[in-house]
Design a protein around this motif. Structure first.
Motif, PDB file in Angstrom:
ATOM      1  N   MET A 150       0.810  -1.198   0.000  1.00 19.71           N
ATOM      2  CA  MET A 150       0.000   0.000   0.000  1.00 19.71           C
ATOM      3  C   MET A 150       0.854   1.264   0.000  1.00 19.71           C
ATOM      4  O   MET A 150       0.528   2.210  -0.667  1.00 19.71           O
ATOM      5  CB  MET A 150      -0.903   0.032   1.223  1.00 19.71           C
ATOM      6  CG  MET A 150      -1.969  -0.994   1.245  1.00 19.71           C
ATOM      7  SD  MET A 150      -3.475  -0.255   1.817  1.00 19.71           S
ATOM      8  CE  MET A 150      -4.595  -1.181   0.861  1.00 19.71           C
ATOM      9  N   THR A 151       1.885   1.312   0.822  1.00 23.01           N
ATOM     10  CA  THR A 151       2.719   2.507   0.862  1.00 23.01           C
ATOM     11  C   THR A 151       4.179   2.110   0.784  1.00 23.01           C
ATOM     12  O   THR A 151       4.543   0.980   1.012  1.00 23.01           O
ATOM     13  CB  THR A 151       2.524   3.298   2.178  1.00 23.01           C
ATOM     14  OG1 THR A 151       3.015   2.528   3.258  1.00 23.01           O
ATOM     15  CG2 THR A 151       1.086   3.664   2.417  1.00 23.01           C
ATOM     16  N   SER A 152       4.981   3.079   0.464  1.00 26.52           N
ATOM     17  CA  SER A 152       6.425   2.896   0.561  1.00 26.52           C
ATOM     18  C   SER A 152       6.922   3.905   1.575  1.00 26.52           C
ATOM     19  O   SER A 152       6.203   4.836   1.930  1.00 26.52           O
ATOM     20  CB  SER A 152       7.070   3.132  -0.808  1.00 26.52           C
ATOM     21  OG  SER A 152       6.984   4.499  -1.140  1.00 26.52           O
ATOM     22  N   PRO A 153       8.147   3.768   2.067  1.00 26.07           N
ATOM     23  CA  PRO A 153       8.641   4.716   3.057  1.00 26.07           C
ATOM     24  C   PRO A 153       8.563   6.168   2.597  1.00 26.07           C
ATOM     25  O   PRO A 153       8.443   7.070   3.394  1.00 26.07           O
ATOM     26  CB  PRO A 153      10.085   4.267   3.282  1.00 26.07           C
ATOM     27  CG  PRO A 153      10.071   2.811   2.954  1.00 26.07           C
ATOM     28  CD  PRO A 153       9.069   2.675   1.833  1.00 26.07           C
ATOM     29  N   GLY A 154       8.570   6.404   1.294  1.00 27.87           N
ATOM     30  CA  GLY A 154       8.464   7.762   0.782  1.00 27.87           C
ATOM     31  C   GLY A 154       7.031   8.280   0.746  1.00 27.87           C
ATOM     32  O   GLY A 154       6.803   9.446   0.514  1.00 27.87           O
ATOM     33  N   GLU A 155       6.064   7.410   0.943  1.00 28.92           N
ATOM     34  CA  GLU A 155       4.656   7.789   0.935  1.00 28.92           C
ATOM     35  C   GLU A 155       4.074   7.447   2.306  1.00 28.92           C
ATOM     36  O   GLU A 155       3.620   6.336   2.532  1.00 28.92           O
ATOM     37  CB  GLU A 155       3.901   7.013  -0.131  1.00 28.92           C
ATOM     38  CG  GLU A 155       4.396   7.251  -1.532  1.00 28.92           C
ATOM     39  CD  GLU A 155       3.664   6.356  -2.506  1.00 28.92           C
ATOM     40  OE1 GLU A 155       2.477   6.618  -2.750  1.00 28.92           O
ATOM     41  OE2 GLU A 155       4.271   5.400  -2.980  1.00 28.92           O
ATOM     42  N   PRO A 156       4.079   8.402   3.224  1.00 29.14           N
ATOM     43  CA  PRO A 156       3.741   8.045   4.597  1.00 29.14           C
ATOM     44  C   PRO A 156       2.295   7.621   4.846  1.00 29.14           C
ATOM     45  O   PRO A 156       2.054   6.773   5.666  1.00 29.14           O
ATOM     46  CB  PRO A 156       4.077   9.292   5.391  1.00 29.14           C
ATOM     47  CG  PRO A 156       4.190  10.391   4.417  1.00 29.14           C
ATOM     48  CD  PRO A 156       4.487   9.776   3.087  1.00 29.14           C
ATOM     49  N   TRP A 157       1.320   8.202   4.162  1.00 27.56           N
ATOM     50  CA  TRP A 157      -0.076   7.897   4.476  1.00 27.56           C
ATOM     51  C   TRP A 157      -0.844   7.460   3.239  1.00 27.56           C
ATOM     52  O   TRP A 157      -0.740   8.073   2.192  1.00 27.56           O
ATOM     53  CB  TRP A 157      -0.789   9.116   5.057  1.00 27.56           C
ATOM     54  CG  TRP A 157      -0.108   9.717   6.229  1.00 27.56           C
ATOM     55  CD1 TRP A 157       0.474  10.948   6.274  1.00 27.56           C
ATOM     56  CD2 TRP A 157       0.081   9.147   7.518  1.00 27.56           C
ATOM     57  NE1 TRP A 157       1.006  11.161   7.525  1.00 27.56           N
ATOM     58  CE2 TRP A 157       0.781  10.071   8.303  1.00 27.56           C
ATOM     59  CE3 TRP A 157      -0.271   7.923   8.087  1.00 27.56           C
ATOM     60  CZ2 TRP A 157       1.135   9.828   9.627  1.00 27.56           C
ATOM     61  CZ3 TRP A 157       0.076   7.678   9.407  1.00 27.56           C
ATOM     62  CH2 TRP A 157       0.758   8.617  10.160  1.00 27.56           C
ATOM     63  N   VAL A 158      -1.650   6.427   3.409  1.00 21.52           N
ATOM     64  CA  VAL A 158      -2.608   6.004   2.394  1.00 21.52           C
ATOM     65  C   VAL A 158      -3.939   5.796   3.110  1.00 21.52           C
ATOM     66  O   VAL A 158      -3.976   5.227   4.206  1.00 21.52           O
ATOM     67  CB  VAL A 158      -2.162   4.697   1.701  1.00 21.52           C
ATOM     68  CG1 VAL A 158      -3.273   4.135   0.835  1.00 21.52           C
ATOM     69  CG2 VAL A 158      -0.910   4.933   0.877  1.00 21.52           C
ATOM     70  N   VAL A 159      -5.015   6.253   2.517  1.00 23.09           N
ATOM     71  CA  VAL A 159      -6.350   6.081   3.076  1.00 23.09           C
ATOM     72  C   VAL A 159      -7.147   5.211   2.116  1.00 23.09           C
ATOM     73  O   VAL A 159      -7.126   5.433   0.900  1.00 23.09           O
ATOM     74  CB  VAL A 159      -7.050   7.449   3.275  1.00 23.09           C
ATOM     75  CG1 VAL A 159      -8.475   7.254   3.759  1.00 23.09           C
ATOM     76  CG2 VAL A 159      -6.259   8.319   4.246  1.00 23.09           C
ATOM     77  N   SER A 160      -7.854   4.227   2.666  1.00 21.52           N
ATOM     78  CA  SER A 160      -8.685   3.355   1.837  1.00 21.52           C
ATOM     79  C   SER A 160      -9.957   2.988   2.593  1.00 21.52           C
ATOM     80  O   SER A 160     -10.001   3.048   3.824  1.00 21.52           O
ATOM     81  CB  SER A 160      -7.925   2.081   1.457  1.00 21.52           C
ATOM     82  OG  SER A 160      -7.647   1.304   2.614  1.00 21.52           O
ATOM     83  N   GLU A 161     -10.984   2.611   1.829  1.00 21.89           N
ATOM     84  CA  GLU A 161     -12.208   2.096   2.443  1.00 21.89           C
ATOM     85  C   GLU A 161     -11.908   0.729   3.041  1.00 21.89           C
ATOM     86  O   GLU A 161     -11.191  -0.073   2.441  1.00 21.89           O
ATOM     87  CB  GLU A 161     -13.315   1.946   1.388  1.00 21.89           C
ATOM     88  CG  GLU A 161     -13.894   3.249   0.908  1.00 21.89           C
ATOM     89  CD  GLU A 161     -14.858   3.885   1.903  1.00 21.89           C
ATOM     90  OE1 GLU A 161     -15.425   3.172   2.759  1.00 21.89           O
ATOM     91  OE2 GLU A 161     -15.033   5.103   1.810  1.00 21.89           O
ATOM     92  N   ALA A 162     -12.475   0.452   4.213  1.00 18.14           N
ATOM     93  CA  ALA A 162     -12.302  -0.861   4.834  1.00 18.14           C
ATOM     94  C   ALA A 162     -13.010  -1.914   3.985  1.00 18.14           C
ATOM     95  O   ALA A 162     -14.090  -1.674   3.443  1.00 18.14           O
ATOM     96  CB  ALA A 162     -12.871  -0.855   6.239  1.00 18.14           C
ATOM     97  N   THR A 163     -12.392  -3.080   3.878  1.00 13.64           N
ATOM     98  CA  THR A 163     -12.972  -4.205   3.150  1.00 13.64           C
ATOM     99  C   THR A 163     -12.997  -5.428   4.070  1.00 13.64           C
ATOM    100  O   THR A 163     -12.415  -5.407   5.160  1.00 13.64           O
ATOM    101  CB  THR A 163     -12.156  -4.543   1.891  1.00 13.64           C
ATOM    102  OG1 THR A 163     -10.858  -4.990   2.296  1.00 13.64           O
ATOM    103  CG2 THR A 163     -12.020  -3.339   0.968  1.00 13.64           C
ATOM    104  N   GLN A 164     -13.646  -6.469   3.618  1.00 14.71           N
ATOM    105  CA  GLN A 164     -13.774  -7.709   4.397  1.00 14.71           C
ATOM    106  C   GLN A 164     -12.429  -8.179   4.946  1.00 14.71           C
ATOM    107  O   GLN A 164     -12.339  -8.614   6.086  1.00 14.71           O
ATOM    108  CB  GLN A 164     -14.400  -8.801   3.525  1.00 14.71           C
ATOM    109  CG  GLN A 164     -14.585 -10.125   4.239  1.00 14.71           C
ATOM    110  CD  GLN A 164     -15.599 -10.069   5.359  1.00 14.71           C
ATOM    111  OE1 GLN A 164     -16.681  -9.529   5.195  1.00 14.71           O
ATOM    112  NE2 GLN A 164     -15.264 -10.611   6.508  1.00 14.71           N
TER     113      GLN A 164
END
Length: 158
Positions: free
Chosen positions: A1-15
């Motif tokens: 989902m992320t790499s150390p250069g991309e600190p935050w990712v937001v996603s909808e919760a899934t099962q």
């Protein structure tokens, strides 16, 4: 989902996020002095996964780990004749607070509201919440007092 250069990712919760969500939501409740039963957790999780229910959940990720959540729902605003977004719960793992995660969740909700044409993102907070400095920087504090009335209170008071 992320790499150390991309600190935050937001996603909808899934099962597949149930275990991570449970850990985060249990920690959120504990920080408020609450303990959640398995039945309570199952109920809220079922709302999140049911498209016809009102509650949705965003998860905040850092370095491929879920580290925060936001429960939200749309709500109608009869006096304004518009729709808004109500933020019920906002939580970031205490080890990562103060690094922009809550701001990223709020930014994502603001973008979601804009995409849907909703007119506000609204939430309440406790008087001593240390995140108020963040809230004051991204939103307008309004002079509204909130009340909670138990369903039987008025009917039993005569």
């Amino acid at each position: 989902m992320t790499s150390p250069g991309e600190p935050w990712v937001v996603s909808e919760a899934t099962q597949r996020d149930r275990e991570a969500w449970t850990r985060l939501y249990t920690a959120y409740a504990a920080s408020a002095g609450d303990e959640l039963s398995d039945a309570h957790l199952a109920t809220v999780w079922s709302w999140i996964l049911d498209d016809s229910a009102g509650t949705s959940c965003l998860l905040l990720w850092r370095d491929d780990r879920p580290v925060g959540l936001a429960h939200w729902r749309r709500f109608e605003r009869p006096l304004a004749g518009t729709v808004g977004c109500y933020l019920d719960d906002l939580f970031v793992d205490e080890r990562l607070r103060g690094r922009g995660g809550a701001r990223e969740l709020l930014r994502h909700l603001a973008a979601l509201a804009a995409d849907h044409g909703w007119t506000t993102v609204r939430w309440t907070t406790g008087e001593g919440n240390p995140a108020q400095h963040l809230y004051d920087s991204v939103a307008e504090r309004v002079p509204v007092i909130t009340y909670d009335m138990a369903p039987a209170d008025l009917s039993s008071s005569g």
